[in-house]
Motif scaffolding. Structure first.
Motif, PDB file in Angstrom:
ATOM      1  N   MET A   1      -6.066   5.231   2.609  1.00 38.68           N
ATOM      2  CA  MET A   1      -4.902   4.923   1.895  1.00 38.68           C
ATOM      3  C   MET A   1      -3.455   4.762   2.809  1.00 38.68           C
ATOM      4  N   GLU A   5       1.189   3.621  -0.467  1.00 39.06           N
ATOM      5  CA  GLU A   5       0.100   3.462  -1.647  1.00 39.06           C
ATOM      6  C   GLU A   5      -0.132   4.895  -2.085  1.00 39.06           C
ATOM      7  N   ARG A  10       0.627   2.088  -5.878  1.00 34.01           N
ATOM      8  CA  ARG A  10       0.563   0.745  -5.671  1.00 34.01           C
ATOM      9  C   ARG A  10       0.603   0.127  -4.281  1.00 34.01           C
ATOM     10  N   ARG A  11       0.079  -0.996  -3.993  1.00 33.46           N
ATOM     11  CA  ARG A  11      -0.025  -1.233  -2.828  1.00 33.46           C
ATOM     12  C   ARG A  11       1.578  -2.035  -2.133  1.00 33.46           C
ATOM     13  N   TYR A  12       2.067  -1.826  -0.976  1.00 29.80           N
ATOM     14  CA  TYR A  12       3.155  -2.434  -0.681  1.00 29.80           C
ATOM     15  C   TYR A  12       3.357  -3.835  -0.589  1.00 29.80           C
TER      16      TYR A  12
END
Length: 190
Positions: A1, A5, A10-12
């Protein structure tokens, strides 16, 4: 990960990572030509703006140049001994001298022929510290009894109070005091 994140859950989503790998469309030659034209237009407008600003800045600018054997005054700054009489540097610029220029060093530096009182001071000065020798008795300080340190500053000490005035406004009174400083003439009192 990824660290982002794991911290935020959450994803960048930077502009680089907005698209998935399968969604990337090859850029055609017309969009590359469009980008080149926009860059050319931006550079042209920047050049126009820079030349306009340069013409505004150069209206009052004058380059000071002195010749060898010219006489110039040297700028020094006062340090007020008592804070109640004003802030440091309020009376500057003040000049001592005149001194003769021995040689020019580079484009903006000059070596001066300093007296023995200024022995701890390095004799090379930037052109901004010099003033053409024109007789002005108010702004020139006599060197007798003046102690100038390496930073070209001296201690400013009040000698006498010459005048007092009270200016009355509606709700308050403002007191003004005219002070005679050591190493200055009466005309230089503030």
């Amino acid at each position: 990960m990824a660290p982002f994140e794991s911290l935020y859950g959450r994803r960048y989503r930077s502009p680089v990572g907005w698209f998935e790998v399968a969604e990337i469309v090859l850029i055609g030659p017309e969009s590359v030509y469009e980008a080149i034209e926009k860059v050319r237009l931006i550079r042209k407008r920047l050049r126009i703006a820079q030349s306009r600003q340069k013409s505004y800045a150069n209206v009052r600018r004058r380059d000071l140049e002195f010749e060898v054997n010219d006489w110039v005054y040297l700028k020094i700054s006062p340090m007020n001994g008592v804070k109640g009489f004003g802030k440091k540097g309020k009376l500057s610029p003040r000049y001592i001298g005149p001194y003769q220029i021995l040689q020019r060093i580079g484009k903006v530096a000059y070596e001066l022929d300093l007296l023995n009182e200024l022995a701890p001071v390095h004799p090379v000065f930037h052109v901004s510290m010099l003033k053409m020798c024109i007789e002005d008795p108010i702004s020139i300080i006599p060197l007798e009894g003046l102690v100038v340190d390496e930073s070209l500053s001296y201690e400013e000490v009040p000698v006498d109070i010459l005048d007092r005035q009270v200016k009355r406004l509606r709700n308050k009174e403002i007191v003004s005091v005219k002070v005679l400083w050591r190493n200055h003439l009466v005309e230089g009192a503030t």
